[in-house]
Design a protein around this motif. Sequence first.
Motif, PDB file in Angstrom:
ATOM      1  N   LEU A  67       4.291  40.812  77.986  1.00  0.00           N
ATOM      2  CA  LEU A  67       3.881  42.078  77.382  1.00  0.00           C
ATOM      3  C   LEU A  67       3.195  43.005  78.386  1.00  0.00           C
ATOM      4  O   LEU A  67       2.724  44.078  78.018  1.00  0.00           O
ATOM      5  CB  LEU A  67       2.943  41.821  76.197  1.00  0.00           C
ATOM      6  N   HIS A  79       3.135  42.865  69.053  1.00  0.00           N
ATOM      7  CA  HIS A  79       4.289  42.293  69.742  1.00  0.00           C
ATOM      8  C   HIS A  79       4.801  43.206  70.856  1.00  0.00           C
ATOM      9  O   HIS A  79       5.838  42.902  71.470  1.00  0.00           O
ATOM     10  CB  HIS A  79       5.430  42.071  68.734  1.00  0.00           C
ATOM     11  N   SER A  80       4.150  44.327  71.103  1.00  0.00           N
ATOM     12  CA  SER A  80       4.651  45.296  72.080  1.00  0.00           C
ATOM     13  C   SER A  80       3.498  45.833  72.920  1.00  0.00           C
ATOM     14  O   SER A  80       2.378  45.343  72.844  1.00  0.00           O
ATOM     15  CB  SER A  80       5.383  46.434  71.359  1.00  0.00           C
ATOM     16  N   PRO A 138       8.224  43.530  62.591  1.00  0.00           N
ATOM     17  CA  PRO A 138       9.250  42.627  63.123  1.00  0.00           C
ATOM     18  C   PRO A 138       9.888  41.792  62.013  1.00  0.00           C
ATOM     19  O   PRO A 138       9.366  41.702  60.904  1.00  0.00           O
ATOM     20  CB  PRO A 138       8.455  41.740  64.092  1.00  0.00           C
TER      21      PRO A 138
END
Length: 590
Positions: free
Chosen positions: A323, A449-450, A466
């Motif tokens: 990430l 998640h990003s 997601p």
Amino acid sequence: MLHLIKDRTSDYRIILRSSHSLSEQTAAEELSSYLKKISGAELPVFTDDTPVSDHEICIGYTNRLTGEDYSSLGDEGYIIRTAGDRLFLLGSGVRGALYCVYTFLEKFCNCRFYTNDFERVPAADSIVLDNIDLREVPFFAYRNSYWYDQSGEFISAKLKINDTFRHALTDRVGGGLGYAGGFVHTLEALSEKDTETAAVLCLCDEEIYQTVLANAKKTLRNNPSSKIISISQSDGNSGGCTCEKCLAVNAEEQSGMGTMLRFVNRIQADIREEFPGVHVDTIAYQYTIKPPVITKPDPDVVIRLCTNDCGHRHPFATVSPELAWGNDTIFYDTLKAWSKLANHLYVWDYIVNFAVYSAAHPNFDTLWENIRLFAENKAIGVFEQGNIESPDGEFGALKGYLIARLLWNPMMSKEDYRHYMREFLDDYYGDAGKWMQEFIDYSLECSVHSNFGAFHIYSNDYLFVPGTGSVLEGEKTFLAHANELFDNAEKAVEDDPLSYAHVRQSRIQLYIYHFYLLRKMADGMKPSPEKAVINAEIVQIHRMTFREMRKYKFTHSCEFRKIDFENEPDWATVDAHGWGYWVPPITNLW
């Protein structure tokens, strides 16, 4: 117990030094004013050459309490102490006494100072104090929460922001810490070279050195109260001078900072006799971010380490390799390396989307983690660069407030940080506060998640649910629930005009999200009736965003770009696929 106010009356009077400063006078006036707002009681102000009475609130180092050494408090530290029936608000005549008064009003009178024009002042018939002995000194000597809603002189003092860059701090609030001359990227002016030459300035050239030294001295003579001057490279990533001498030095030092640090060390040594106590500042930025392996900073030099090209969603110390964004992979090690070398380490932290100020930018957890990290690595100054140019359609007011609190106390617990956040949300958004908190938490959950940085047009790229079949479906799912939360928020405060306005302004981030989501959908389609429908919706969102920004008095859409609200576009002809009227093409940002 000390009965400061009882049944809306008081026997107390406020005492100042007979030779008090202007900021101490402000402290007395502010204390008297807020106590009257809270209770209706009026407390008169006297100086300490009047006879002693039993019921006094003594501000600053009056003759009512002698024999103690307060030098460890410096210019900004303070002590709040009760002694018998007296209340002592102890601090310097620079900013300490004023900071002390504002802290007393917060901690013991339940006031909250949030923005330029929004604060909480409770009503109370009586104010009763238990025994108090509170001492606080700042962790960071230099502090700037660089946000529009905390840019005014008095809110800056209330939140203990002491950098004068874009904060006009006069003597009535004790002034602040200001750079002599330019704030950054100063070598062009100091060297008297044009922009193109300054970008690759030869720092081994003696004529250039003498010109910069002479202009630095002239600048300091013209700004005798300033204790810091910036000798810093031009913006951009030119790599610096490529002459044989400069290349040899930087090769030896294994860093583009080699020639720069030797240059500023020499400036520091050459101004020391005439300007004792003045620090030369330079930035560790782009090609100079890495510390040199041989030369160490002069003990008085300030190294301002920049977080350029780093991610904003995950803390520097714990971001996972998959990430990592840009300099995330090196920044933590770079911070630790500079902390071992520099006596005076500042951090310039980029924390906003410069490409679209009002885009959703969920970095709340990271702010707490990173500012604590700076403190743990011996930084003594922090510049948190948000959006000071304009109101915004995200959570700039909240972020500016939270950051100011963190800059005063970077070691606060996560629980305290979240408490201050919820307090703000409940006061600023009224009954919609719980829905704003839910949206913030939802945004954090949908972006974990990003990652994202300081220049990112499409907020939907990093903010989605997601596991919904595709990223596009995840974006649609996020937007649908986010709109539900804001619908609930608006309904909760439909009879509260101010809170409703605050909710509507913060909802602009969803219009921008929707705009770019629709653009993403349309960009992948061939001409068709379906695409025409999407393009029409893009124009509708475009128009709505423009008008909402105008309604809430925005001035800038992104860094350095003003919005022309005088001339509304012809929405029948505006290019649906053009960048938002309020956002320029990414290639024009610089």
